[in-house]
Design an enzyme around this catalytic site. Structure first.
Site, short mmCIF file in Angstrom:
data_model
loop_
_atom_site.label_atom_id
_atom_site.label_comp_id
_atom_site.label_asym_id
_atom_site.label_seq_id
_atom_site.Cartn_x
_atom_site.Cartn_y
_atom_site.Cartn_z
N GLY A 101 0.82 -1.22 0.00
CA GLY A 101 0.00 0.00 0.00
C GLY A 101 0.85 1.26 0.00
O GLY A 101 2.01 1.26 0.41
N ARG A 147 -2.89 8.07 3.63
CA ARG A 147 -3.21 8.94 4.76
C ARG A 147 -1.96 9.48 5.46
O ARG A 147 -2.05 10.38 6.28
CB ARG A 147 -4.11 8.18 5.76
CG ARG A 147 -5.52 7.99 5.27
CD ARG A 147 -6.31 7.03 6.13
NE ARG A 147 -6.06 5.64 5.80
CZ ARG A 147 -6.51 4.60 6.50
NH1 ARG A 147 -7.23 4.79 7.59
NH2 ARG A 147 -6.23 3.36 6.12
N ASN A 190 41.30 13.84 28.08
CA ASN A 190 40.42 14.95 28.41
C ASN A 190 40.21 15.78 27.14
O ASN A 190 41.17 16.26 26.53
CB ASN A 190 41.04 15.83 29.49
CG ASN A 190 40.05 16.88 29.95
OD1 ASN A 190 39.21 16.62 30.81
ND2 ASN A 190 40.09 18.05 29.33
N TYR A 207 35.40 16.42 7.94
CA TYR A 207 34.91 16.47 6.56
C TYR A 207 35.58 17.62 5.81
O TYR A 207 35.53 18.77 6.27
CB TYR A 207 33.39 16.68 6.61
CG TYR A 207 32.70 16.64 5.27
CD1 TYR A 207 32.91 15.59 4.38
CD2 TYR A 207 31.82 17.66 4.89
CE1 TYR A 207 32.26 15.57 3.16
CE2 TYR A 207 31.16 17.62 3.67
CZ TYR A 207 31.39 16.57 2.80
OH TYR A 207 30.75 16.54 1.59
C1 UD1 Z 1 -7.10 -3.67 7.63
C2 UD1 Z 1 -8.20 -4.74 7.74
C3 UD1 Z 1 -9.09 -4.39 8.94
C4 UD1 Z 1 -8.24 -4.32 10.20
C5 UD1 Z 1 -7.06 -3.35 10.02
C6 UD1 Z 1 -6.11 -3.50 11.18
C7 UD1 Z 1 -8.71 -5.54 5.46
C8 UD1 Z 1 -9.64 -5.46 4.31
N1 UD1 Z 1 -8.99 -4.77 6.52
O1 UD1 Z 1 -7.73 -2.41 7.34
O2 UD1 Z 1 -10.10 -5.38 9.10
O3 UD1 Z 1 -9.04 -3.93 11.30
O4 UD1 Z 1 -6.34 -3.64 8.82
O5 UD1 Z 1 -5.05 -2.58 11.13
O6 UD1 Z 1 -7.75 -6.28 5.40
N2 UD1 Z 1 -2.01 -3.76 1.29
C9 UD1 Z 1 -1.38 -4.38 0.23
N3 UD1 Z 1 -2.03 -4.43 -0.98
C10 UD1 Z 1 -3.25 -3.91 -1.17
C11 UD1 Z 1 -3.90 -3.27 -0.08
C12 UD1 Z 1 -3.25 -3.21 1.14
O7 UD1 Z 1 -0.26 -4.87 0.38
O8 UD1 Z 1 -3.76 -4.02 -2.31
C13 UD1 Z 1 -1.30 -3.69 2.60
C14 UD1 Z 1 -1.07 -2.28 3.09
O9 UD1 Z 1 0.20 -1.83 2.64
C15 UD1 Z 1 -1.09 -2.46 4.61
C16 UD1 Z 1 -1.99 -3.65 4.84
O10 UD1 Z 1 -2.11 -4.31 3.58
O11 UD1 Z 1 0.20 -2.76 5.14
C17 UD1 Z 1 -3.38 -3.27 5.34
O12 UD1 Z 1 -3.98 -2.36 4.45
P1 UD1 Z 1 -4.73 -1.06 4.96
O13 UD1 Z 1 -5.24 -0.34 3.76
O14 UD1 Z 1 -3.89 -0.33 5.92
O15 UD1 Z 1 -5.98 -1.75 5.69
P2 UD1 Z 1 -6.91 -1.10 6.82
O16 UD1 Z 1 -7.92 -0.22 6.17
O17 UD1 Z 1 -6.08 -0.55 7.91
CA CA Z 2 -3.86 -0.18 8.24
#
Ligand code: UD1
Ligand code: CA
Length: 420
Positions: free
Chosen positions: A12, A16, A345, A355
């Site tokens: 991801g 945010r 000291n 540098y």
């Molecule tokens: C997710 C969970 C939610 C949980 C929360 C806890 C899902 C659908 N929801 O929501 O139930 O309460 O985490 O923190 O799983 N990522 C990918 N590929 C993608 C989408 C996301 O690798 O296509 C990765 C993101 O980088 C991240 C993780 O998955 O590290 C979670 O994604 P994020 O969008 O943060 O999910 P939340 O909305 O927090």
């Molecule tokens: Ca998250």
């Protein structure tokens, strides 16, 4: 834990966070959040670790070690992210179970991960996941249970009804799946939700509907499952991690005068009876011996090793340097790329000019030397055993001061030349 593989989702963008840096590379106490997860799973003995990368995949790959990266080209959701590991996981017959972690939950402890795996293995469930009770569950997926407390499904905040939104049991985002159950579930999920994504969380309902056992482990520690989605949450995670590091250091017999105003990063080792005064910053992997006094307002940067009974005072910055035992550097100094011996000291206001605008050079100050107030040492240079520099002297590059001799002035010259 030979038959378990771990997948860490890190594709991801972390919109945010409003950052050019992928979210999982943001530091917490000097270490990228993704690394905390990798180190934890490695320490509990899982060596097959995959990371799903996507947004700025090249940058993420460059900055992490010890994992096999699989690239998710289009970010279609957490379920899609796991699906792309299918080939890698199915071809390895030794993998029975899959631990799934999200790269943005860096505070998870090894203890809770182990507990989850143990419950999963002992109950032979298709999936076991971590839940928590939160007074303010906003933003998390909610755990929906039947009247006899059986798990039915997980509903995401965006898709939850007003009745579901008041549920305080949330999905932490840590799962252990039986490998076959996982891919069975993933084949059946659809992107029919507000975000039009493939949700990993939807596999839970697929499994329960197919009468495959789904278990949960509930954690009471609201700190450890904090998901970092915003800068404010990054700040919270930093506070929690900093407190953990300080508690650990104090446990080993170090006095921290004001833990709320002391900043110690990951991997720092400090031996007992050392006292750390307020507003001190000790960065990644610095090592400090016993019975030292450090700070207030000191900054020890990476690559610094400090011996026993050393005094480092206010407004002293040290980087990539070794400081021998019983040496004193008490006031307003910069020491870079130096090896300083025992019982030296270093006078107030001493600067090591390491540098030259192009390269960094080494400085050596041998045992029992006395560096006068306001000395500038232009590297590379060596100050011999027991040698002295006069106040305000500038020792120029390669003008090494022989053992036992005194230099003064700008540029510094041997004092005994002018003496009878
Ligand atoms: C997710 C969970 C939610 C949980 C929360 C806890 C899902 C659908 N929801 O929501 O139930 O309460 O985490 O923190 O799983 N990522 C990918 N590929 C993608 C989408 C996301 O690798 O296509 C990765 C993101 O980088 C991240 C993780 O998955 O590290 C979670 O994604 P994020 O969008 O943060 O999910 P939340 O909305 O927090
Ligand atoms: Ca998250």
């Amino acid at each position: 834990m030979k038959n378990i593989a771990t997948i860490i989702l890190a594709a991801g963008e972390g919109t945010r966070m409003k950052s050019c840096l992928p979210k999982v590379l943001h530091n917490i106490c000097g270490k990228p959040m993704l690394e905390y997860l990798i180190d934890n799973v490695n320490s509990i003995g899982i060596d097959k670790v995959f990371a799903v990368v996507g947004h700025k995949a090249g940058l993420v790959k460059q900055n992490i070690r010890g994992v096999k990266c699989i690239t998710q080209n289009e970010l279609l959701g957490t379920g899609d992210a796991i699906s792309i590991t299918r080939a890698a996981l199915l071809k390895d017959n030794k993998i029975d179970n899959v631990l799934v972690l999200y790269g943005d939950t860096p505070l998870l402890s090894q203890g809770i991960i182990k507990k989850l795996i143990e419950k999963h293995v002992s109950s032979s469930a298709g999936a076991t996941f971590l839940t928590a009770q939160l007074k303010n569950p906003t933003g998390y997926g909610r755990v929906i249970r039947s009247s006899n407390n059986k798990i039915i499904k997980i509903v995401e905040e965006l898709d939850a009804s007003i009745y579901e939104k008041v549920i305080e049991e949330i999905n932490v985002g840590v799962y252990c799946f039986n490998k076959r159950a996982l891919f069975y579930g993933l084949e059946k999920i659809k992107p029919d939700n507000k975000k039009e994504e493939y949700y990993l969380t939807d596999t839970i309902e697929v499994l329960t509907k197919s009468n495959i056992l789904v278990e949960s482990v509930t954690s009471n520690d609201s700190e450890e499952f904090l998901g970092v989605n915003t800068r404010a949450e990054l700040g919270k995670a930093e506070l929690v991690m900093r407190k953990r590091i300080l508690d650990n250091i104090m446990d080993r017999g170090v006095t921290v005068i004001d833990p709320g105003n002391t900043y110690i990063e990951h991997g720092v080792e400090i031996e007992k009876d050392t006292v750390i005064y307020p507003y001190t910053f000790i960065e990644n992997n610095v090592k400090i011996g016993s019975n030292c006094n450090i700070g207030p307002f000191a900054r020890l940067r990476p690559g610094t090793v400090v011996g026993d009974k050393v005094g480092i005072g206010n407004f002293v910055e040290i980087v990539r340097s070794c400081i021998g035992r019983e040496t004193k550097i008490r006031h307003q100094c910069y020491i870079g790329d130096a090896v300083i011996g025992k019982n030296v000291n270093i006078g107030a206001g001493t600067i090591v000019a390491n540098y030259d605008g192009k390269e960094k050079h080494k400085t050596v100050i041998e045992d029992n030397a006395f560096i006068g107030t306001g000395t500038i040492l232009i590297a590379p240079v060596k100050i011999g055993k027991g040698a002295i520099t006069g106040a305000g002297s500038v020792v120029t590059r390669n003008k090494n001061v022989p053992a036992g001799k005194t230099v003064v002035g700008i540029p510094a010259r041997l004092l005994n030349k002018y003496k009878k």
